[in-house]
Write a protein that holds these residues in place. Structure first.
Motif, PDB file in Angstrom:
ATOM      1  N   LEU A 113     -40.141 125.503  25.798  1.00 32.77           N
ATOM      2  CA  LEU A 113     -40.977 125.015  24.704  1.00 32.77           C
ATOM      3  C   LEU A 113     -41.552 123.632  25.035  1.00 32.77           C
ATOM      4  O   LEU A 113     -42.726 123.359  24.777  1.00 32.77           O
ATOM      5  CB  LEU A 113     -40.158 124.966  23.417  1.00 32.77           C
ATOM      6  CG  LEU A 113     -40.893 124.678  22.126  1.00 32.77           C
ATOM      7  CD1 LEU A 113     -41.871 125.810  21.832  1.00 32.77           C
ATOM      8  CD2 LEU A 113     -39.904 124.545  20.992  1.00 32.77           C
ATOM      9  N   GLY A 114     -40.725 122.779  25.630  1.00 35.39           N
ATOM     10  CA  GLY A 114     -41.207 121.465  26.034  1.00 35.39           C
ATOM     11  C   GLY A 114     -42.295 121.550  27.090  1.00 35.39           C
ATOM     12  O   GLY A 114     -43.299 120.842  27.028  1.00 35.39           O
TER      13      GLY A 114
ATOM     14  N   ALA B 239     -43.330 119.584  19.920  1.00 29.10           N
ATOM     15  CA  ALA B 239     -42.300 120.429  20.529  1.00 29.10           C
ATOM     16  C   ALA B 239     -40.947 120.185  19.870  1.00 29.10           C
ATOM     17  O   ALA B 239     -40.183 121.131  19.633  1.00 29.10           O
ATOM     18  CB  ALA B 239     -42.220 120.162  22.031  1.00 29.10           C
ATOM     19  N   TYR B 240     -40.655 118.939  19.561  1.00 31.23           N
ATOM     20  CA  TYR B 240     -39.384 118.616  18.903  1.00 31.23           C
ATOM     21  C   TYR B 240     -39.281 119.298  17.543  1.00 31.23           C
ATOM     22  O   TYR B 240     -38.267 119.905  17.209  1.00 31.23           O
ATOM     23  CB  TYR B 240     -39.238 117.104  18.756  1.00 31.23           C
ATOM     24  CG  TYR B 240     -37.957 116.696  18.084  1.00 31.23           C
ATOM     25  CD1 TYR B 240     -36.776 116.599  18.805  1.00 31.23           C
ATOM     26  CD2 TYR B 240     -37.917 116.414  16.724  1.00 31.23           C
ATOM     27  CE1 TYR B 240     -35.589 116.234  18.190  1.00 31.23           C
ATOM     28  CE2 TYR B 240     -36.751 116.050  16.100  1.00 31.23           C
ATOM     29  CZ  TYR B 240     -35.577 115.960  16.835  1.00 31.23           C
ATOM     30  OH  TYR B 240     -34.406 115.607  16.221  1.00 31.23           O
TER      31      TYR B 240
ATOM     32  N   ALA C 254     -38.954 123.038  17.927  1.00 33.70           N
ATOM     33  CA  ALA C 254     -37.598 123.358  18.381  1.00 33.70           C
ATOM     34  C   ALA C 254     -36.622 123.313  17.209  1.00 33.70           C
ATOM     35  O   ALA C 254     -35.689 124.125  17.138  1.00 33.70           O
ATOM     36  CB  ALA C 254     -37.157 122.388  19.471  1.00 33.70           C
TER      37      ALA C 254
ATOM     38  N   ALA D 160     -40.298 118.024  28.237  1.00 29.03           N
ATOM     39  CA  ALA D 160     -41.649 117.565  27.929  1.00 29.03           C
ATOM     40  C   ALA D 160     -41.934 116.213  28.574  1.00 29.03           C
ATOM     41  O   ALA D 160     -43.005 115.993  29.145  1.00 29.03           O
ATOM     42  CB  ALA D 160     -41.848 117.484  26.417  1.00 29.03           C
TER      43      ALA D 160
ATOM     44  N   THR E  76     -35.708 120.301  24.972  1.00 30.83           N
ATOM     45  CA  THR E  76     -37.145 120.314  24.695  1.00 30.83           C
ATOM     46  C   THR E  76     -37.774 118.961  25.016  1.00 30.83           C
ATOM     47  O   THR E  76     -38.777 118.882  25.718  1.00 30.83           O
ATOM     48  CB  THR E  76     -37.400 120.671  23.219  1.00 30.83           C
ATOM     49  OG1 THR E  76     -36.809 121.928  22.943  1.00 30.83           O
ATOM     50  CG2 THR E  76     -38.871 120.711  22.906  1.00 30.83           C
TER      51      THR E  76
ATOM     52  N   PHE F 113     -45.678 122.899  25.438  1.00 30.60           N
ATOM     53  CA  PHE F 113     -46.443 121.902  24.694  1.00 30.60           C
ATOM     54  C   PHE F 113     -46.994 120.815  25.599  1.00 30.60           C
ATOM     55  O   PHE F 113     -47.942 120.126  25.237  1.00 30.60           O
ATOM     56  CB  PHE F 113     -45.605 121.285  23.576  1.00 30.60           C
ATOM     57  CG  PHE F 113     -45.734 122.024  22.290  1.00 30.60           C
ATOM     58  CD1 PHE F 113     -46.795 121.804  21.449  1.00 30.60           C
ATOM     59  CD2 PHE F 113     -44.793 122.971  21.937  1.00 30.60           C
ATOM     60  CE1 PHE F 113     -46.928 122.489  20.266  1.00 30.60           C
ATOM     61  CE2 PHE F 113     -44.907 123.671  20.758  1.00 30.60           C
ATOM     62  CZ  PHE F 113     -45.978 123.441  19.922  1.00 30.60           C
ATOM     63  N   ASP F 114     -46.400 120.656  26.759  1.00 34.03           N
ATOM     64  CA  ASP F 114     -46.904 119.645  27.678  1.00 34.03           C
ATOM     65  C   ASP F 114     -48.162 120.106  28.390  1.00 34.03           C
ATOM     66  O   ASP F 114     -48.985 119.296  28.786  1.00 34.03           O
ATOM     67  CB  ASP F 114     -45.823 119.289  28.689  1.00 34.03           C
ATOM     68  CG  ASP F 114     -45.880 117.842  29.061  1.00 34.03           C
ATOM     69  OD1 ASP F 114     -46.217 117.031  28.182  1.00 34.03           O
ATOM     70  OD2 ASP F 114     -45.599 117.526  30.212  1.00 34.03           O
TER      71      ASP F 114
ATOM     72  N   GLY G 228     -47.619 116.126  22.017  1.00 27.99           N
ATOM     73  CA  GLY G 228     -46.911 117.328  22.436  1.00 27.99           C
ATOM     74  C   GLY G 228     -45.408 117.209  22.326  1.00 27.99           C
ATOM     75  O   GLY G 228     -44.731 118.164  21.941  1.00 27.99           O
TER      76      GLY G 228
END
Length: 123
Positions: free
Chosen positions: A33-34, A50-51, A54, A68, A64, A37-38, A46
């Motif tokens: 996920l990290g 992402a946080y 998550a 990222a 995450t 979004f990056d 991002g």
């Protein structure tokens, strides 16, 4: 006053990350996920997005955020490798373009000179 030792601090944080008490699937999903979004053009938001995602998905938030942040630091290396790979595949040398020093380089850099090689290297 205690002196901060960067190498020792990084080793400590690495060991904390390795010893996370969570399911492997949760850690892997958080790391993915990290990274996801990056890659998106989130203009610096991002890591925060992402946080929160998550948290909603109930995956590991620490993994995450770490993935990222680390991937953000690696973006220049990946961009150079994309350009180098594309130049090798297309059999053309990496071009050096002129940068006007009186203005900001991002606005006056000839991005079209490296665009094709960069895209081919990305693929």
């Amino acid at each position: 006053m205690a002196r901060i030792r960067p190498v020792r601090w990084l080793k400590y944080k690495y060991l904390n990350f390795i010893r996370i008490k969570d399911r492997p699937g949760s850690i892997a999903t958080g790391a993915a996920l990290g990274l996801f979004f990056d890659v998106l053009p989130t203009f610096g938001l991002g890591v925060i997005a992402a946080y929160f995602l998550a948290t909603l998905l109930k995956v590991n938030r620490i993994a995450t955020v770490i993935s990222a942040v680390v991937f953000k630091l690696c973006i220049p290396v990946f961009a150079y490798l994309n350009l180098l790979t594309g130049s090798l595949i297309m059999n053309e040398p990496m071009r050096k373009t002129a940068i006007q020093t009186d203005q900001h380089f991002l606005f006056h850099f000839d991005w079209s000179a490296i665009g094709t090689s960069f895209l081919v290297g990305s693929v």
